[in-house]
Design an enzyme around this catalytic site. Structure first.
Site, PDB file in Angstrom:
ATOM      1  N   GLY A 143      -9.926  -6.599   7.084  1.00 45.24           N
ATOM      2  CA  GLY A 143      -9.978  -5.111   7.123  1.00 45.24           C
ATOM      3  C   GLY A 143      -9.779  -4.502   6.005  1.00 45.24           C
ATOM      4  O   GLY A 143      -8.835  -5.140   5.000  1.00 45.24           O
ATOM      5  N   HIS A 181       0.885  -1.210   0.007  1.00 40.58           N
ATOM      6  CA  HIS A 181       0.086   0.051   0.043  1.00 40.58           C
ATOM      7  C   HIS A 181       0.780   1.236  -0.158  1.00 40.58           C
ATOM      8  O   HIS A 181       1.930   1.245   0.661  1.00 40.58           O
ATOM      9  CB  HIS A 181      -1.069   0.017   1.313  1.00 40.58           C
ATOM     10  CG  HIS A 181      -1.800   1.264   1.249  1.00 40.58           C
ATOM     11  ND1 HIS A 181      -2.875   1.549   0.387  1.00 40.58           N
ATOM     12  CD2 HIS A 181      -1.554   2.326   2.144  1.00 40.58           C
ATOM     13  CE1 HIS A 181      -3.391   2.537   0.715  1.00 40.58           C
ATOM     14  NE2 HIS A 181      -2.619   3.270   1.667  1.00 40.58           N
TER      15      HIS A 181
HETATM   16  C1  GRF Z   1       0.871   0.752  -6.116  1.00 37.09           C
HETATM   17  O1  GRF Z   1       1.807   2.022  -5.606  1.00 37.09           O
HETATM   18  C2  GRF Z   1       0.112   0.272  -4.864  1.00 37.09           C
HETATM   19  O2  GRF Z   1       0.547   0.802  -3.715  1.00 37.09           O
HETATM   20  C3  GRF Z   1      -1.036   1.159  -5.401  1.00 37.09           C
HETATM   21  O3  GRF Z   1      -1.222   1.141  -6.946  1.00 37.09           O
HETATM   22  C4  GRF Z   1       0.137   0.756  -7.404  1.00 37.09           C
HETATM   23  C5  GRF Z   1       0.497  -0.329  -8.210  1.00 37.09           C
HETATM   24  O4  GRF Z   1       1.201   0.145  -9.276  1.00 37.09           O
HETATM   25  N1  GRF Z   1      -2.321   0.263  -4.664  1.00 37.09           N
HETATM   26  P1  GRF Z   1       1.667  -0.881 -10.640  1.00 37.09           P
HETATM   27  O5  GRF Z   1       0.281  -1.461 -11.157  1.00 37.09           O
HETATM   28  O6  GRF Z   1       2.391  -1.945  -9.596  1.00 37.09           O
HETATM   29  O7  GRF Z   1       2.497  -0.359 -11.189  1.00 37.09           O
END
Ligand code: GRF
Length: 203
Positions: A146, A112
């Protein structure tokens, strides 16, 4: 050398995190290989990256199933077919359900783009900018029921710069996030892990 650990990687977006794992896994010493890529929508760039690397892909759109539970069961089955040692949500934007967590809850991780528990949800970088924090980052954690609440494996801090836009901050976080994901997944598969309450230990 032991057999490389089997990674199934779920994506929703551009797949740059998946690409980083594919690149790392090209080195046999990494200890893992990506055995499948999955998504909830056809035409995702991330799945094209998997296919280009010769990795099988599957797509389970939520709307292809009468209920969310049936979607969750189907996704669980498709992931299970690839016998994963670790399942990685690399920007997979769907919340999985009870069946999935029952099957993979102790080996399903998500990355995340904030320092949790700050700024969970879909807009980590935007929310960090709006709040005005000077430091944000990325968090790797085991998924629980969650939203972005599970036991934390690793975190990396990233500065927020005065002229940042959502785009520039998102990109700076993604660079740190990819390094963290590759390093942590390698350690997890090579060394193993235990989860005790909220504490994750990699021996
Ligand atoms: C990541 O920064 C993740 O934390 C967020 O979406 C991005 C995914 O990027 N939820 P990618 O598809 O791996 O380039």
């Amino acid at each position: 050398m032991p057999q490389p650990a089997r990674l199934v990687v779920l994506v929703s977006g551009s797949g740059s995190n998946l690409q980083a794992l594919l690149d790392a896994a090209a080195d046999p010493a990494y200890g893992a290989r990506v055995v499948a890529g999955g998504g909830a929508r056809a035409g995702i760039a991330g799945l094209d990256r998997a296919a280009a690397a010769g990795v099988p892909t599957f797509v389970d759109p939520v709307r292809a199933y009468p209920t969310r539970e049936e979607w969750d069961a189907a996704l669980t089955g498709h992931v299970a077919e690839h016998k994963p040692d670790l399942v990685i949500s690399a920007g997979f934007l769907k919340l999985v359900g009870a069946a999935f967590l029952g099957a993979f809850g102790d080996r399903y991780i998500n990355t995340h783009n904030s320092l949790l528990p700050a700024f969970p949800g879909m807009h980590g970088p935007r929310d960090a900018l709006t709040y005005g924090v000077r430091v944000t980052g990325a968090t790797l954690f085991f998924v629980d029921a969650g939203v972005d609440t599970g036991p934390i494996i690793a975190q990396v801090a990233v500065p927020v710069l005065p002229d940042d836009t959502e785009e520039t901050l998102t990109e700076r976080i993604k660079e740190a996030e990819r390094r963290q994901l590759v390093e942590s997944v390698g350690r997890l598969v090579r060394e193993g892990w235990t989860i005790t309450g909220r504490k994750v230990s990699i021996p």
